[in-house]
Design an enzyme around this catalytic site. Structure first.
Site, mmCIF file in Angstrom:
data_model
loop_
_atom_site.group_PDB
_atom_site.id
_atom_site.type_symbol
_atom_site.label_atom_id
_atom_site.label_comp_id
_atom_site.label_asym_id
_atom_site.label_seq_id
_atom_site.Cartn_x
_atom_site.Cartn_y
_atom_site.Cartn_z
ATOM 1 N N ASP A 88 -18.669 67.910 -83.258
ATOM 2 C CA ASP A 88 -19.258 68.498 -84.467
ATOM 3 C C ASP A 88 -19.036 70.001 -84.515
ATOM 4 O O ASP A 88 -19.193 70.695 -83.494
ATOM 5 C CB ASP A 88 -20.774 68.266 -84.471
ATOM 6 C CG ASP A 88 -21.186 67.138 -85.388
ATOM 7 O OD1 ASP A 88 -20.391 66.721 -86.248
ATOM 8 O OD2 ASP A 88 -22.334 66.673 -85.238
ATOM 9 N N LYS A 118 -15.766 67.223 -86.692
ATOM 10 C CA LYS A 118 -16.519 66.730 -87.848
ATOM 11 C C LYS A 118 -17.258 67.899 -88.471
ATOM 12 O O LYS A 118 -17.791 68.743 -87.737
ATOM 13 C CB LYS A 118 -17.504 65.632 -87.432
ATOM 14 C CG LYS A 118 -18.393 65.134 -88.591
ATOM 15 C CD LYS A 118 -19.115 63.842 -88.265
ATOM 16 C CE LYS A 118 -20.348 64.003 -87.439
ATOM 17 N NZ LYS A 118 -21.390 64.857 -88.034
ATOM 18 N N GLU A 120 -19.899 68.995 -91.984
ATOM 19 C CA GLU A 120 -20.766 68.482 -93.035
ATOM 20 C C GLU A 120 -20.422 69.116 -94.377
ATOM 21 O O GLU A 120 -20.141 70.312 -94.452
ATOM 22 C CB GLU A 120 -22.235 68.783 -92.691
ATOM 23 C CG GLU A 120 -22.702 68.077 -91.428
ATOM 24 C CD GLU A 120 -24.173 68.317 -91.118
ATOM 25 O OE1 GLU A 120 -24.891 68.921 -91.949
ATOM 26 O OE2 GLU A 120 -24.601 67.898 -90.026
ATOM 27 N N GLU A 186 -24.293 59.332 -94.443
ATOM 28 C CA GLU A 186 -25.619 59.285 -93.815
ATOM 29 C C GLU A 186 -26.693 59.150 -94.883
ATOM 30 O O GLU A 186 -26.750 59.922 -95.842
ATOM 31 C CB GLU A 186 -25.854 60.551 -92.964
ATOM 32 C CG GLU A 186 -27.243 60.531 -92.319
ATOM 33 C CD GLU A 186 -27.434 61.532 -91.182
ATOM 34 O OE1 GLU A 186 -26.468 62.189 -90.760
ATOM 35 O OE2 GLU A 186 -28.593 61.628 -90.713
HETATM 36 O O1 KIV Z 1 -24.971 65.041 -84.883
HETATM 37 C C1 KIV Z 1 -24.909 63.800 -84.950
HETATM 38 O O2 KIV Z 1 -25.291 63.076 -84.022
HETATM 39 C C2 KIV Z 1 -24.367 63.230 -86.170
HETATM 40 C C3 KIV Z 1 -24.507 61.761 -86.367
HETATM 41 C C4 KIV Z 1 -25.924 61.420 -86.627
HETATM 42 C C5 KIV Z 1 -23.602 61.242 -87.417
HETATM 43 O O3 KIV Z 1 -23.839 63.914 -86.988
#
Ligand code: KIV
Length: 275
Positions: A88, A118, A120, A186
Site C-alpha cells: 500500500d 496499491k 486509494e 471496499e
Molecule cells: O490496508 C488494507 O489492509 C487494505 C485492505 C483492507 C484492502 O487496504
C-alpha cells in the site's frame, strides 16, 4: 492457475488474465511468519496500511509512513515464495501528483521487492495511475470505502448506495481505463459490485463487496480473530486465535505464580544435554 498449483510467482499480467476465472485469493500480512503462513494459499499478499491500526495501535491509517510500509514490506518479502506482494502507498505519499507518487512508488518497489503498489482513489487518481503504469509501476486501485479518506467520507460507511452508485461506477471505469491491473472494491453494495465486475475488464477484488467479484481480500488478523478492537460485518472469523492466545497466556501466568513452570524438563543440570 493458482498460487497453490503453480510454482511460478504471478505477476500483474497473470493477475489481470484471471478476470472471470477462478477467484483470486488475497490476504494481508505484515510480518515474515504470517507471510509464510499465507503464502501457500494466496495469489496475492497485501502489505496493507491497515498495519497502522492492526499492529501499531493507531486510530486510523492516516499516521502510517513510508518507512513503516518499507519495513513491513521487507519483512513480508522474506516470507513469500509463491504469492505476489502488493504494498500500500500510505496517506500523503501520492496525492500531490504523479511525480510525488512515482518517487514513492519506485521506493516501495525497489526497497521491498513488491510486484505492485496499491493506492486509494477513483477518477481523480486516474492520471496518477496512468503515469505510474506507463513508467513500469503496476497499480492496484482501491475504490468505494477508501479508509485514508475517512474524514471526508464521514466514517467507515458503505459507498455507492442510491444515487451515489454512479460515482463508484465512474471510478471503476476510470481506474481501469487508466491502466490499473486490478481494483479493490471496499464496502460497495453487492449488486453494484457485481455490475461493476461485469462492466470492467480488470479483476475486481472485494472486501465487503460481493461474492461475484473476481477475488476477495481480508485483513488476516481479522479473519483469524487476532484483531478484535472492532469487527466490520464483512469479516468472517475463520478462527478465534485471540481467545486461544488469551487462554495460553493466562495458563502461563498461573503456572509462573504457582512455580510449576519451568518444570524439570525446561531447566539445565550440570551434565551437558540438549540446548
Ligand atoms: O490496508 C488494507 O489492509 C487494505 C485492505 C483492507 C484492502 O487496504
Amino acid at each position: 492457475m493458482s498460487a497453490t498449483s503453480e510454482t511460478k510467482r504471478p505477476v500483474p499480467p497473470d493477475i489481470r488474465a484471471r478476470k472471470g476465472g477462478t477467484p483470486l485469493v488475497m490476504l494481508t500480512a505484515y510480518t515474515t511468519p504470517v507471510a509464510r503462513l499465507v503464502d501457500p494459499h494466496c495469489d496475492m499478499v497485501l502489505v496493507g496500511d491497515s498495519v497502522g491500526m492492526v499492529l501499531h495501535g493507531l486510530p486510523s491509517t492516516l499516521g502510517v509512513t513510508m518507512e513503516m510500509m518499507i519495513l513491513h514490506g521487507q519483512a513480508v518479502a522474506r516470507g513469500l515464495d509463491r504469492a505476489m506482494m502488493v504494498v500500500d502507498m500510505p496517506f500523503g505519499s501520492y496525492e500531490e501528483g504523479p511525480d510525488q507518487a512515482f518517487r514513492n512508488a519506485a521506493r516501495l518497489m525497489s526497497e521491498t521487492g513488491a510486484g505492485a503498489v496499491k493506492l486509494e482513489g477513483g477518477a481523480h487518481m486516474a492520471p496518477t495511475i496512468g503515469f505510474l503504469t506507463q513508467r513500469g509501476i503496476p497499480v492496484m486501485a482501491h475504490i468505494g470505502l477508501t479508509p485514508q479518506a475517512v474524514n471526508t467520507l464521514g466514517g467507515y460507511r458503505v459507498q455507492g448506495r442510491g444515487e451515489d452508485a454512479d460515482r463508484i461506477r465512474h471510478d471503476a471505469g476510470a481506474v481501469a481505463a487508466a491502466g490499473a491491473f486490478s481494483v479493490v472494491l471496499e464496502k460497495v453494495p453487492d449488486a453494484l459490485s457485481a455490475e461493476i465486475t461485469r462492466a470492467v475488464d480488470i479483476p475486481t477484488v472485494g472486501i465487503g463487496a460481493s461474492a461475484s467479484c473476481d477475488g476477495q481480500v481480508l485483513v488476516v488478523d481479522d479473519m483469524l480473530g487476532l484483531f478484535t478492537a472492532f469487527r466490520p460485518k464483512f469479516v468472517k472469523r475463520y478462527a478465534e486465535l485471540g481467545e486461544e492466545a488469551d487462554r495460553a497466556i493466562a495458563a502461563y501466568a498461573a503456572e509462573v505464580r504457582a512455580r510449576t513452570f519451568p518444570g524439570p524438563e525446561h531447566v539445565f543440570g550440570e551434565e551437558p544435554q540438549r540446548k
